[in-house]
Motif scaffolding. Structure first.
Motif: not given
Lengths: 278, 313
Positions: A11, A13-14, A16-17, B110, B113-114, B116, B118-120, B124
């Motif tokens: 979460y 990570t989310t 930060i995203a 980016f 990072f993306f 990884k 993770f939810p959502g 995004m």
């Protein structure tokens, strides 16, 4: 972060995203909020990140009181749809032939397409202007449709080719054995199977043509065929600092793109990744 | 990309049989490429040829309906001596170089990072891509507003941060106009770079990372010794595509600065447009186009060479 349990880490990570996405997309947010702020909010000495007051004056002024813009919108739809259809019509048999059929100089054709898909549009716009003015086709939709289709056709052929290659060979061969001629087999069997590819390429062609400014600027002078992009450009010139109205028109111009994007998101992302690197 | 599963001798045999069977029908094959081929000859090959032809003539709006005279290489001499041409070439190089550097670096960050889970994540990723889909006219208008000298958000932000003492008129200052357009174009380019790099990252074999982890390689070592080497083909292709796409950017310049002030943000495609459609000297515009084409063909040859190398692997 190793000390944190795994779930929290995810979460985190989310979070930060989300923050980086918000920062990245701030310009889009700023466009929309500028369009719904009153002038006092836009010119405030401390910028209102969250509008203190919301109003739709700019939309009323530019879309309801002045309906001219609807025509530009319609023109954009005609041009983008027309060049999409034209591109798909010519590009799909071409791509199919490159994927499946025996042709001489296939490698050269692919090489040629790879090179020309990179041409700057000004390189084509200049000869188009002279050509179409000699043919008396300036200020006709057809010249804009042809221009945009020319620009997207090499790309369309290159992206469609792998889609046709991935369709199992047996199907169309069986159809040919059953007495179907090859054009019928292509039309009735191969094309329906290539639908995802056609959707990807179709949405790209539509979006390219929708966003075109240069061709429309050069090949038209008459308001009756001008698309939304040219209207926005002249609008910037006329109402240089009427940011409220400018952002309202810009927002409306983006809406069809968002709709297409949401509808075909899977195809677009996939097509972008496969088409560009291949 | 190994779709074929049959071994090569089987493929050779089937190809032999097919060749014989299809030789009779092969003329019909060309019917599939006929409409598109004719279209491309008429509207792509012919215009490029025509563009080349008029670089040796003196075609302007004044003599467009009459005969033009042959002037040899005069246009090329004129252009190469032209100070604005040299300035736009320089600006084009700065524009392309800075855009590529930043959109690639930020796009790569980016992408990593993306990559990884993770939810959502997918939502995004899709949202970020919107920036790339927006027509450049709109992005240009939007950044023109953000960079506005009066009430522009960028001035507000920099004043608030204390980075500047008074508002800067970014777009009408010859030291900042080019860099403002570069900023807008970087924003457009980031999602494209991100998506391509992300697709590349997702195709990397996980076992290699597992092995590296067992051997005790940290994240940074993994990036430099596994990710970068494995991503090399994707990165090279992306950089070359990026150069070609960035080099031809026109709309952003037209909207934000109009090439000004005093040509400080004029890039080659814009200068060609200006010569052809403001000065109505079609031949000079076409000469710039041809020079651009020459530069792009050089880059494209490198691209083709890379693609071929990759397909042979």
């Amino acid at each position: 972060m190793n000390s944190l349990p795994k779930v929290n880490n995810k979460y985190f990570t989310t979070a930060i995203a989300v923050i980086s996405t918000i920062i990245f997309l701030f310009p889009v947010y700023w466009m929309v909020t500028t369009s719904i702020k009153p002038m006092s909010g836009i010119l405030a000495t401390t910028p209102q990140i969250i509008p203190h007051e919301i109003q739709f004056q700019a939309y009323v002024k530019n879309f309801i009181q002045d309906t001219e813009i609807l025509r530009f919108f319609l023109n954009s739809v005609i041009i983008a749809t027309g060049s999409m259809i034209l591109t798909l019509l010519f590009a799909s048999p071409f791509a199919y032939a490159l994927a499946r059929l025996e042709l001489r100089g296939k490698g050269w054709m692919i090489g040629f397409l790879l090179v020309v898909q990179m041409l700057p549009n000004i390189m084509l716009a200049l000869p188009f202007f002279i050509l179409f003015s000699k043919l008396h086709l300036l200020n006709h939709f057809i010249s804009l449709i042809i221009a945009n289709a020319t620009l997207s056709m090499p790309f369309a052929i290159l992206v469609l080719r792998p889609f046709f290659m991935s369709i199992p060979k047996g199907l169309e061969e069986a159809a040919v054995i059953d007495g179907c001629n090859r054009f019928a087999a292509f039309w009735k069997i191969v094309l329906p199977l290539a639908k995802p590819g056609l959707l990807t390429v179709g949405s790209f062609c539509f979006l390219h043509a929708w966003g075109d400014l240069l061709f429309a600027l050069i090949l038209t002078t008459d308001k009756s065929v001008r698309p939304l992009t040219v209207h926005l450009y002249t609008f910037v010139g006329q109402y240089g600092t009427d940011w409220n109205s400018l952002m309202a028109v810009a927002t409306v111009c983006v809406i069809p793109i968002i709709i297409i994007f949401i509808a075909f998101q899977k195809h677009i992302v996939g097509g972008l990744a496969s088409g560009s690197v291949k | 990309m190994n779709v074929e599963t049959d071994t090569s001798w089987q493929r050779n045999v089937t190809m032999e049989i097919r060749k014989k069977a299809k030789r009779k029908k092969s003329l019909g094959n060309y019917l599939f490429i006929l409409p598109g081929g004719v279209f491309l000859l008429l509207f792509l090959v012919f215009p490029i040829g025509y563009n080349l032809k008029i670089t040796f003539e003196d075609l302007t709006a004044l003599n467009i309906l009459k005969e033009q005279s042959f002037v040899g290489l005069e246009n090329y001499v004129t252009v190469l001596k032209d100070k604005i041409f040299l300035l736009s070439l320089k600006n084009s190089v700065i524009f392309t170089g800075l855009c590529i550097f930043f959109q690639f670096t930020i796009g790569f960050a980016f992408a990593l990072f993306f990559n990884k889970k993770f939810p959502g994540r997918n939502v995004m990723r899709a949202l970020i891509l919107i920036a790339w889909m927006i027509p450049m006219v709109i992005t240009g208008t939007l950044f023109k507003w953000m960079f506005a000298g009066d009430h522009g958000i960028i001035n507000h932000l920099l004043l608030w941060l204390g980075a500047i003492d008074q508002p800067i008129h970014w777009l009408i200052n010859d030291h900042t106009s080019l860099y403002s357009t570069i900023t807008a174009n970087i924003w457009i380019g980031i999602p494209f770079n991100m998506i391509i790099l992300l697709a590349g990252l997702q195709s990397l074999p996980e076992e290699t990372y597992e092995a590296a982890k067992v051997d005790g390689a940290g994240k940074i070592r993994q990036f430099f010794f596994i990710t970068l080497p494995l991503m090399k083909p994707t990165i090279l292709t992306l950089l070359i595509l990026g150069i070609i796409y960035t080099f031809k950017v026109f709309d952003i310049i037209l909207i934000m600065t109009g090439g000004g002030p005093v040509n400080s943000s004029t890039v080659l495609p814009f200068y060609s447009y200006e010569l052809a459609f403001t000065n109505y000297n079609f031949s000079l515009g076409a000469t710039i186009n041809t020079i651009m084409l020459g530069l792009l063909v050089l880059v494209a040859l490198v691209y083709l060479w890379l693609v071929r190398k990759e397909e042979n692997v």
